[in-house]
Design a protein around this motif. Sequence first.
Motif, PDB file in Angstrom:
ATOM      1  N   ASN A 112      -0.023   1.312   5.040  1.00 53.74           N
ATOM      2  CA  ASN A 112      -0.541   1.433   6.402  1.00 53.74           C
ATOM      3  C   ASN A 112      -1.509   2.611   6.529  1.00 53.74           C
ATOM      4  N   LYS A 113      -2.207   2.636   7.663  1.00 58.56           N
ATOM      5  CA  LYS A 113      -3.172   3.680   8.016  1.00 58.56           C
ATOM      6  C   LYS A 113      -4.371   3.672   7.062  1.00 58.56           C
ATOM      7  N   LEU A 114      -4.813   2.463   6.762  1.00 56.41           N
ATOM      8  CA  LEU A 114      -5.975   2.280   5.891  1.00 56.41           C
ATOM      9  C   LEU A 114      -7.216   2.957   6.474  1.00 56.41           C
ATOM     10  N   ASP A 115      -7.235   3.095   7.804  1.00 61.96           N
ATOM     11  CA  ASP A 115      -8.388   3.690   8.474  1.00 61.96           C
ATOM     12  C   ASP A 115      -8.518   5.188   8.232  1.00 61.96           C
ATOM     13  N   LEU A 116      -7.472   5.822   7.685  1.00 61.99           N
ATOM     14  CA  LEU A 116      -7.496   7.270   7.486  1.00 61.99           C
ATOM     15  C   LEU A 116      -7.995   7.686   6.105  1.00 61.99           C
ATOM     16  N   VAL A 117      -8.317   6.727   5.248  1.00 62.47           N
ATOM     17  CA  VAL A 117      -8.817   7.060   3.912  1.00 62.47           C
ATOM     18  C   VAL A 117     -10.209   6.461   3.717  1.00 62.47           C
ATOM     19  N   ASP A 118     -11.019   7.152   2.921  1.00 64.39           N
ATOM     20  CA  ASP A 118     -12.372   6.665   2.644  1.00 64.39           C
ATOM     21  C   ASP A 118     -12.333   5.450   1.738  1.00 64.39           C
ATOM     22  N   LYS A 119     -11.469   5.510   0.703  1.00 66.33           N
ATOM     23  CA  LYS A 119     -11.291   4.360  -0.179  1.00 66.33           C
ATOM     24  C   LYS A 119      -9.914   4.407  -0.810  1.00 66.33           C
ATOM     25  N   VAL A 120      -9.436   3.260  -1.236  1.00 68.79           N
ATOM     26  CA  VAL A 120      -8.106   3.137  -1.828  1.00 68.79           C
ATOM     27  C   VAL A 120      -8.206   3.352  -3.331  1.00 68.79           C
ATOM     28  N   ASP A 121      -7.213   4.044  -3.883  1.00 66.07           N
ATOM     29  CA  ASP A 121      -7.140   4.281  -5.320  1.00 66.07           C
ATOM     30  C   ASP A 121      -6.815   2.959  -6.025  1.00 66.07           C
ATOM     31  N   GLU A 122      -7.816   2.347  -6.642  1.00 66.02           N
ATOM     32  CA  GLU A 122      -7.628   1.034  -7.266  1.00 66.02           C
ATOM     33  C   GLU A 122      -6.679   1.087  -8.460  1.00 66.02           C
ATOM     34  N   ASN A 123      -6.646   2.211  -9.169  1.00 67.69           N
ATOM     35  CA  ASN A 123      -5.706   2.349 -10.294  1.00 67.69           C
ATOM     36  C   ASN A 123      -4.268   2.302  -9.801  1.00 67.69           C
ATOM     37  N   LEU A 124      -4.035   2.954  -8.665  1.00 70.86           N
ATOM     38  CA  LEU A 124      -2.700   2.942  -8.072  1.00 70.86           C
ATOM     39  C   LEU A 124      -2.324   1.526  -7.649  1.00 70.86           C
ATOM     40  N   VAL A 125      -3.252   0.839  -7.003  1.00 71.35           N
ATOM     41  CA  VAL A 125      -2.991  -0.529  -6.546  1.00 71.35           C
ATOM     42  C   VAL A 125      -2.651  -1.433  -7.727  1.00 71.35           C
ATOM     43  N   GLN A 126      -3.414  -1.299  -8.810  1.00 71.59           N
ATOM     44  CA  GLN A 126      -3.162  -2.121  -9.998  1.00 71.59           C
ATOM     45  C   GLN A 126      -1.806  -1.807 -10.608  1.00 71.59           C
ATOM     46  N   GLU A 127      -1.446  -0.531 -10.615  1.00 64.34           N
ATOM     47  CA  GLU A 127      -0.131  -0.128 -11.143  1.00 64.34           C
ATOM     48  C   GLU A 127       0.994  -0.761 -10.329  1.00 64.34           C
ATOM     49  N   LEU A 128       0.863  -0.742  -9.013  1.00 66.28           N
ATOM     50  CA  LEU A 128       1.902  -1.300  -8.148  1.00 66.28           C
ATOM     51  C   LEU A 128       1.977  -2.819  -8.274  1.00 66.28           C
ATOM     52  N   ARG A 129       0.836  -3.454  -8.422  1.00 68.59           N
ATOM     53  CA  ARG A 129       0.835  -4.915  -8.602  1.00 68.59           C
ATOM     54  C   ARG A 129       1.459  -5.290  -9.950  1.00 68.59           C
ATOM     55  N   ASN A 130       1.248  -4.464 -10.956  1.00 71.90           N
ATOM     56  CA  ASN A 130       1.789  -4.745 -12.280  1.00 71.90           C
ATOM     57  C   ASN A 130       3.314  -4.633 -12.334  1.00 71.90           C
ATOM     58  N   VAL A 131       3.904  -3.902 -11.389  1.00 75.62           N
ATOM     59  CA  VAL A 131       5.371  -3.819 -11.361  1.00 75.62           C
ATOM     60  C   VAL A 131       5.966  -4.846 -10.400  1.00 75.62           C
ATOM     61  N   GLY A 132       5.123  -5.762  -9.926  1.00 78.54           N
ATOM     62  CA  GLY A 132       5.637  -6.888  -9.153  1.00 78.54           C
ATOM     63  C   GLY A 132       5.525  -6.769  -7.654  1.00 78.54           C
ATOM     64  N   CYS A 133       4.784  -5.763  -7.168  1.00 80.73           N
ATOM     65  CA  CYS A 133       4.660  -5.589  -5.719  1.00 80.73           C
ATOM     66  C   CYS A 133       3.608  -6.539  -5.137  1.00 80.73           C
ATOM     67  N   ASP A 134       3.998  -7.225  -4.093  1.00 83.51           N
ATOM     68  CA  ASP A 134       3.066  -7.973  -3.250  1.00 83.51           C
ATOM     69  C   ASP A 134       2.565  -6.971  -2.216  1.00 83.51           C
ATOM     70  N   ILE A 135       1.264  -6.703  -2.175  1.00 84.82           N
ATOM     71  CA  ILE A 135       0.737  -5.611  -1.346  1.00 84.82           C
ATOM     72  C   ILE A 135      -0.058  -6.149  -0.161  1.00 84.82           C
ATOM     73  N   VAL A 136       0.233  -5.581   1.010  1.00 84.88           N
ATOM     74  CA  VAL A 136      -0.524  -5.883   2.229  1.00 84.88           C
ATOM     75  C   VAL A 136      -1.069  -4.567   2.771  1.00 84.88           C
ATOM     76  N   PHE A 137      -2.379  -4.515   3.023  1.00 80.89           N
ATOM     77  CA  PHE A 137      -3.003  -3.325   3.595  1.00 80.89           C
ATOM     78  C   PHE A 137      -3.081  -3.492   5.112  1.00 80.89           C
ATOM     79  N   LEU A 138      -2.755  -2.402   5.822  1.00 84.93           N
ATOM     80  CA  LEU A 138      -2.630  -2.499   7.276  1.00 84.93           C
ATOM     81  C   LEU A 138      -3.365  -1.382   8.010  1.00 84.93           C
ATOM     82  N   LYS A 139      -3.869  -1.746   9.167  1.00 91.89           N
ATOM     83  CA  LYS A 139      -4.216  -0.782  10.216  1.00 91.89           C
ATOM     84  C   LYS A 139      -3.378  -1.233  11.407  1.00 91.89           C
ATOM     85  N   ALA A 140      -2.131  -0.808  11.422  1.00 88.37           N
ATOM     86  CA  ALA A 140      -1.157  -1.384  12.362  1.00 88.37           C
ATOM     87  C   ALA A 140      -1.572  -1.217  13.821  1.00 88.37           C
TER      88      ALA A 140
END
Length: 289
Positions: A112-140
């Motif tokens: 959440n709070k995607l609006d507070l960052v300039d860009k998302v760390d793609e390495n982190l996202v890939q790491e989380l997806r590789n451990v089986g996480c289904d990821i949803v990005f939000l601006k709640a």
Amino acid sequence: MQGVITKGIGGLYFVKVEDKVIECKARGKFRYTGLVPVIGDKVEIMLETDVSKGVIEKIYARDTEMIRPAVANVTQAFVVFSLKKPDLNMDLLNKFLVLCEHYRLKIVLCLNKLDLVDKVDENLVQELRNVGCDIVFLKAKEGEGLSELKAKVKDNISVFCGPSGVGKSTILNSLLGREAMKTGDISKKSQKGKHTTRHSELIEYEDGFLLDTPGFSSLSLDFIEKEKLQDCFPEFEKHGSECRFSNCMHYKEPNCRVKEAVDSNEIYADRYKFYIKTLEEIIARGNKK
């Protein structure tokens, strides 16, 4: 009559039966068996003379059972973390992921709070997806990403979990279109969220149920058996069967395929370090008992 416990307050249980909610007490016999009704339990009730009230006669076997919060038959976890305010804490996130794996829950990681960052760390996202996480990005607060969450609710009992201040209650309220749970501000001093949710309750939504839980910032994993901890790291599974020893804990044993996978970057080193840190804490606490 059969139903599901949606709320429990002061020894009273509110059971959803078809299109109505019936206030119930539990039979005294449950005190002697040590089986206490909890939210999410599928139960059988008998109506009293006043048909708006009833008594819980039977609690059906639970498919899953969580300790904190005490809730049964959860199938899915919306693990909510913010990218900023508060900053993403990877150790804490890994603890939540391990807990959800321990409880055999389907994991949807809500960043959440995607609006507070300039860009998302793609390495982190890939790491989380590789451990089986289904990821949803939000601006709640703006409602962005909520339709993706909404589509995942059907036929599930979904628990919202994560530290305080990351937007769990905001997301739930936005989904429902009303203030089901109070939301709080971020403490300026600590940059952590203030505790706003005081009780847990199942809320019927989109042919499923949603559960908001009190926020908390630290978790203990020491109740997990040391031999079972590796089962909470799904990325170990395909390598573990190739270890020299069938009971390998991927710690100090020789010819460990999991450690080799870490060295060859097939398993992320930070996740493995977290596993070892947690394993050593569990072993140390066990030695003190």
